[in-house]
Design a protein around this motif. Sequence first.
Motif, PDB file in Angstrom:
ATOM      1  N   ASP A  45       0.831  -1.207   0.000  1.00 48.61           N
ATOM      2  CA  ASP A  45       0.000   0.000   0.000  1.00 48.61           C
ATOM      3  C   ASP A  45       0.865   1.256   0.000  1.00 48.61           C
ATOM      4  O   ASP A  45       2.017   1.237   0.447  1.00 48.61           O
ATOM      5  CB  ASP A  45      -0.907   0.029   1.246  1.00 48.61           C
ATOM      6  CG  ASP A  45      -1.956  -1.072   1.212  1.00 48.61           C
ATOM      7  OD1 ASP A  45      -2.306  -1.500   0.101  1.00 48.61           O
ATOM      8  OD2 ASP A  45      -2.392  -1.496   2.304  1.00 48.61           O
ATOM      9  N   GLU A  46       0.287   2.333  -0.528  1.00 50.19           N
ATOM     10  CA  GLU A  46       0.966   3.619  -0.436  1.00 50.19           C
ATOM     11  C   GLU A  46       1.072   4.027   1.030  1.00 50.19           C
ATOM     12  O   GLU A  46       0.198   3.709   1.846  1.00 50.19           O
ATOM     13  CB  GLU A  46       0.197   4.701  -1.202  1.00 50.19           C
ATOM     14  CG  GLU A  46       0.199   4.514  -2.704  1.00 50.19           C
ATOM     15  CD  GLU A  46      -0.468   5.687  -3.410  1.00 50.19           C
ATOM     16  OE1 GLU A  46      -0.779   6.688  -2.723  1.00 50.19           O
ATOM     17  OE2 GLU A  46      -0.691   5.599  -4.619  1.00 50.19           O
ATOM     18  N   ILE A  47       2.163   4.741   1.355  1.00 44.33           N
ATOM     19  CA  ILE A  47       2.319   5.234   2.712  1.00 44.33           C
ATOM     20  C   ILE A  47       1.284   6.321   2.955  1.00 44.33           C
ATOM     21  O   ILE A  47       1.183   7.281   2.196  1.00 44.33           O
ATOM     22  CB  ILE A  47       3.738   5.788   2.940  1.00 44.33           C
ATOM     23  CG1 ILE A  47       4.769   4.661   2.803  1.00 44.33           C
ATOM     24  CG2 ILE A  47       3.859   6.435   4.311  1.00 44.33           C
ATOM     25  CD1 ILE A  47       6.194   5.131   2.905  1.00 44.33           C
ATOM     26  N   SER A  48       0.493   6.138   3.971  1.00 48.05           N
ATOM     27  CA  SER A  48      -0.571   7.091   4.274  1.00 48.05           C
ATOM     28  C   SER A  48      -0.021   8.209   5.161  1.00 48.05           C
ATOM     29  O   SER A  48       0.464   7.954   6.265  1.00 48.05           O
ATOM     30  CB  SER A  48      -1.725   6.376   4.990  1.00 48.05           C
ATOM     31  OG  SER A  48      -2.732   7.290   5.340  1.00 48.05           O
ATOM     32  N   THR A  49      -0.054   9.429   4.635  1.00 53.59           N
ATOM     33  CA  THR A  49       0.414  10.583   5.401  1.00 53.59           C
ATOM     34  C   THR A  49      -0.789  11.327   5.958  1.00 53.59           C
ATOM     35  O   THR A  49      -1.670  11.738   5.198  1.00 53.59           O
ATOM     36  CB  THR A  49       1.229  11.536   4.510  1.00 53.59           C
ATOM     37  OG1 THR A  49       2.320  10.815   3.940  1.00 53.59           O
ATOM     38  CG2 THR A  49       1.756  12.712   5.314  1.00 53.59           C
ATOM     39  N   PRO A  50      -0.853  11.501   7.267  1.00 53.43           N
ATOM     40  CA  PRO A  50      -2.004  12.219   7.834  1.00 53.43           C
ATOM     41  C   PRO A  50      -2.106  13.626   7.259  1.00 53.43           C
ATOM     42  O   PRO A  50      -1.103  14.280   6.994  1.00 53.43           O
ATOM     43  CB  PRO A  50      -1.672  12.251   9.339  1.00 53.43           C
ATOM     44  CG  PRO A  50      -0.703  11.141   9.556  1.00 53.43           C
ATOM     45  CD  PRO A  50       0.090  11.043   8.292  1.00 53.43           C
ATOM     46  N   GLY A  51      -3.332  14.085   7.028  1.00 49.13           N
ATOM     47  CA  GLY A  51      -3.528  15.444   6.551  1.00 49.13           C
ATOM     48  C   GLY A  51      -3.163  16.463   7.615  1.00 49.13           C
ATOM     49  O   GLY A  51      -2.979  16.125   8.793  1.00 49.13           O
ATOM     50  N   GLN A  52      -3.072  17.706   7.213  1.00 50.96           N
ATOM     51  CA  GLN A  52      -2.710  18.753   8.157  1.00 50.96           C
ATOM     52  C   GLN A  52      -3.224  20.105   7.673  1.00 50.96           C
ATOM     53  O   GLN A  52      -3.658  20.246   6.535  1.00 50.96           O
ATOM     54  CB  GLN A  52      -1.196  18.814   8.342  1.00 50.96           C
ATOM     55  CG  GLN A  52      -0.426  19.005   7.049  1.00 50.96           C
ATOM     56  CD  GLN A  52       1.075  18.912   7.237  1.00 50.96           C
ATOM     57  OE1 GLN A  52       1.574  19.168   8.331  1.00 50.96           O
ATOM     58  NE2 GLN A  52       1.796  18.558   6.196  1.00 50.96           N
TER      59      GLN A  52
END
Length: 211
Positions: A45-52
Amino acid sequence: MARSKAVRLAAVSAIGVLLAGVSTGVAWGDEPNSQSGIDVSVDIDEISTPGQVTLTVDANQGVALTENGSDAAARQFTGVTPSVTVTDSRQPDEIPAGDFWAVVGQASDFTASGDPTASIGAQYLGWTPHLLSGSSTGSVEAGEPVSSVISDGTTAPTVGLTGQELLVSTANSADEIGSWQVNADLILRTPVDVPAGEYHSTLTLSLFDQS
């Protein structure tokens, strides 16, 4: 007794030869009789980066205020800030209930070049923010106008850029997610007898995200 000892020695020697034969391995031919493959796969899976929530200011060379609208009560100088963008890239499930954010402006006192004793307080500087990009739900709004301590005749709820909101979301940021742009008309009204000179101030914009 001597015969019995000789037999035991012969047995030990035979075991030694047998072990040596096993350690040599098997010599396989060049062509196998048959072959079969096993498919090995992995789904990464793609690395999930939390939104900000982020704040950016358009590239600029600063704001040079120019005299405009002076009257008997004050010398008046005006200008416009560069565009300021706030982007909220979070997903609704990443935003706590009651979360809100605000961009707050804080101006330092104006000091004269070459004469640090000459200054104009930040309370003489005001602004009128303008939302440049629409808000689909009305959950993001420009801050309220701020007047100089020397009134220009308009009614503003606060005086002086000493920590005032430029852009603010409502008490629930999840109501609207996206990007918004804002700028502000600056107005500096000084006493009529302000000493001549080149003055400089720093307008610091800070993004606060709270819940």
